[in-house]
Design a protein around this motif. Structure first.
Motif, PDB file in Angstrom:
ATOM      1  N   HIS A 127      27.139  53.801 -25.601  1.00 18.67           N
ATOM      2  CA  HIS A 127      26.670  52.803 -24.628  1.00 18.67           C
ATOM      3  C   HIS A 127      25.382  53.284 -23.972  1.00 18.67           C
ATOM      4  O   HIS A 127      24.926  54.399 -24.202  1.00 18.67           O
ATOM      5  CB  HIS A 127      27.748  52.433 -23.620  1.00 18.67           C
ATOM      6  CG  HIS A 127      28.222  53.540 -22.711  1.00 18.67           C
ATOM      7  ND1 HIS A 127      28.649  54.762 -23.174  1.00 18.67           N
ATOM      8  CD2 HIS A 127      28.346  53.597 -21.366  1.00 18.67           C
ATOM      9  CE1 HIS A 127      29.027  55.509 -22.145  1.00 18.67           C
ATOM     10  NE2 HIS A 127      28.839  54.834 -21.037  1.00 18.67           N
ATOM     11  N   HIS A 167      33.604  49.307 -17.245  1.00 17.77           N
ATOM     12  CA  HIS A 167      32.634  50.406 -17.273  1.00 17.77           C
ATOM     13  C   HIS A 167      31.254  49.975 -17.757  1.00 17.77           C
ATOM     14  O   HIS A 167      30.238  50.301 -17.144  1.00 17.77           O
ATOM     15  CB  HIS A 167      33.181  51.541 -18.140  1.00 17.77           C
ATOM     16  CG  HIS A 167      32.352  52.776 -18.067  1.00 17.77           C
ATOM     17  ND1 HIS A 167      32.439  53.661 -17.018  1.00 17.77           N
ATOM     18  CD2 HIS A 167      31.395  53.260 -18.889  1.00 17.77           C
ATOM     19  CE1 HIS A 167      31.567  54.639 -17.205  1.00 17.77           C
ATOM     20  NE2 HIS A 167      30.916  54.426 -18.332  1.00 17.77           N
ATOM     21  N   ASP A 197      34.156  57.335 -21.974  1.00 25.43           N
ATOM     22  CA  ASP A 197      34.315  56.823 -20.602  1.00 25.43           C
ATOM     23  C   ASP A 197      35.424  55.791 -20.419  1.00 25.43           C
ATOM     24  O   ASP A 197      35.767  55.464 -19.274  1.00 25.43           O
ATOM     25  CB  ASP A 197      32.983  56.235 -20.071  1.00 25.43           C
ATOM     26  CG  ASP A 197      31.899  57.292 -19.940  1.00 25.43           C
ATOM     27  OD1 ASP A 197      32.226  58.487 -20.064  1.00 25.43           O
ATOM     28  OD2 ASP A 197      30.725  56.936 -19.728  1.00 25.43           O
TER      29      ASP A 197
HETATM   30 ZN   LIG Z   1      29.309  55.442 -19.073  1.00 24.51          ZN
END
Ligand SMILES: [Zn+2]
Length: 489
Positions: free
Chosen positions: A332, A411, A430
């Motif tokens: 990401h 997130h 995450d």
């Molecule tokens: Zn992150």
């Protein structure tokens, strides 16, 4: 060797062997120099050696937007205490914060407060938790920039650089200077001699030369100096700070000693073979995974910056020296996970990323990168991307490799995970970070963990083990236990 013997009226008597020299600072001979001297006088910056100030207000977590290109997520700063030692270039920042909105990254708990204790000393940075110091060389550039754009710091730095002010409108003036390799800054000095605004630029591994605008308002006289009680800042075009200063101490005694861990920091890369041709690459705060394909290698995650990612790339090339490292998958756009994408590009790799993040990377990678040019700037390569929407198959005849989007999580809107169906391995960032072994599950399930399970089940992925991009390799049962859910039979 030069020894300063006396310092009368701005002059220094220097002893060099048996030779005595008189060195005098040039008097302010132009209106430009007079402006800097007047600011130093009005602000009291020459009288400040150390400083401690406490504030509270609103912050935003730079580089951790929910959507690529969107604003940085808002946090509440319950208290911020900064202690600065200007002669040694040292700073400590103690922060108590909590999330003010549920979406976006930042490594903060979804509920409750977090305490951070962050240090800079010259070329060293570290974070302190209890008695444990964690080296953070990646924070040096940003913290150095923050230290020298403080209202008194910017005048000291301008004087050190021999900067000259330019007259502006209505009695104001501007002073522009740069510390090569670190940052550049333009300070605006009002007709009252007070620093009202600093526009500055510093290097960031994702954004390149990153613009900061800091404003200082509502000055008060405190301890013989002037200090602003309102501090606002934007980074990369979005707000990061709006502080009300509550308390200022001028020249307090500070103890900012450097722990051995920070002094001896080194990039450590380890690898653990988790399946045939699959290696879990660890040794730092962010992991990667190397996967051997028929005629090449791929790397999942190029985190942090050049220093981390180039060390990982070098390590991975040794794992299968006959196969070129061709592909990098980015989980990401958060800057700690994307800080090495530029290094992957510089090394000639094709980057697999979510389509929304590619548009963002292309935009920010086109920005200037002049303050401290990185490997990509030096290589002169343009990024080559492969976009992922909801799913992309990037395997070959030797093994299937699926990239899936994790949908609906708090997130990041464009979070990808990598699934190896043959080995039943899931690589994710995450959405789930395993705690230390035998940690009891949290009182309330973490929304990111629950969302990851929902996505695994929605896609009917048979998972045995999770290779998390933070923390240790765990059986999938640990995720279910953390989320207080029952694993499928
Ligand atoms: Zn992150």
């Amino acid at each position: 060797m030069l020894t300063v013997i006396a310092r009368p009226f701005g002059c220094s008597l220097l002893a060099a062997g048996t030779l005595f020299l008189m060195s005098c600072a040039a008097p302010p001979s132009t209106s430009a120099d007079a402006a800097l001297a007047r600011a130093a006088q009005a602000m009291g910056s020459d009288r400040v050696t150390t400083l401690r100030y406490s504030a509270e207000g609103t912050g935003h977590t730079f580089g951790q937007a929910y959507k690529a290109g969107g604003p940085w997520p808002r946090i509440t700063l319950h208290s911020v205490t900064r202690s600065i030692d200007y002669p040694t270039g040292s700073m400590r920042e103690e922060v108590v914060l909590s999330r003010a909105e549920p979406l976006g990254g930042g490594g903060y708990p979804l509920a409750g407060q977090q305490r951070n204790d962050q240090y800079l000393s010259g070329e060293l940075a570290w974070n302190q938790t209890g008695t444990t110091a964690t080296p953070g060389p990646r924070f040096v550039a940003e913290r150095t920039h923050q230290l020298w754009i403080t209202p008194h710091g910017v005048l000291k730095a301008a004087q050190r650089q021999g900067a000259r002010a330019q007259p502006g409108a209505a009695g104001a003036s501007t002073i522009a200077f740069a510390e090569p390799g670190r940052y550049s800054a333009t300070a605006t000095i009002g007709a009252d001699g007070l620093v009202s605004r600093v526009e500055s630029t510093y290097p960031d591994p994702v954004m390149g030369d990153t613009a900061a605008v800091t404003t200082y308002d509502d000055y008060r006289e405190i301890g013989g100096i002037r200090f602003p009680t309102r501090v606002r800042q934007t980074l990369g075009g979005y707000p990061v700070l709006d502080l009300v200063v509550k308390d200022v101490q001028v020249n307090p005694a500070l103890q900012l000693s450097v722990p051995d861990a920070a002094r001896n920091a080194a990039e450590r890369v380890t690898s653990e073979k988790v399946a045939d041709g699959v290696w879990f690459i660890a040794g730092g705060s962010h992991n990667s995974v190397a996967i051997e394909m028929q005629d090449h290698l791929m790397l999942v995650e190029t985190p942090l910056n050049d220093a981390r990612t180039l060390a990982v790339i070098e390590h991975v090339r040794q794992l299968a020296p006959n196969k070129p490292l061709r592909t990098a998958v980015n989980s990401h756009q958060h800057f700690d996970h994307a800080g090495g994408v530029r290094a992957a590009v510089a090394e000639g790799m094709t980057v697999v990323a979510h389509a929304d993040n590619i548009a963002y990377f292309e935009r920010v990678f086109a920005q200037a990168n002049r303050i401290r040019p990185d490997r990509m700037a030096g290589a002169g390569r343009t990024a080559s991307f492969r976009p992922v929407g909801d799913k992309l198959e990037i395997g070959d005849a030797s093994r299937p490799v699926e990239v899936h989007r994790i949908v609906g999580g708090p997130h990041s809107d464009s979070l990808l995970m990598v699934y190896l169906p043959k080995e039943k391995l899931l690589i994710e960032a995450d959405a789930y970070t395993p705690g230390a072994p035998n940690t009891p599950p949290p009182a309330a399930p973490n929304a990111n963990n629950v969302n990851l399970i929902d996505n695994i089940e929605r896609l009917k992925l048979g998972v045995d083990r999770i290779l998390p991009l933070h923390g240790r390799v765990v059986p999938v049962g640990e995720l279910y236990a953390a989320a207080q859910r029952t694993p499928p039979r």
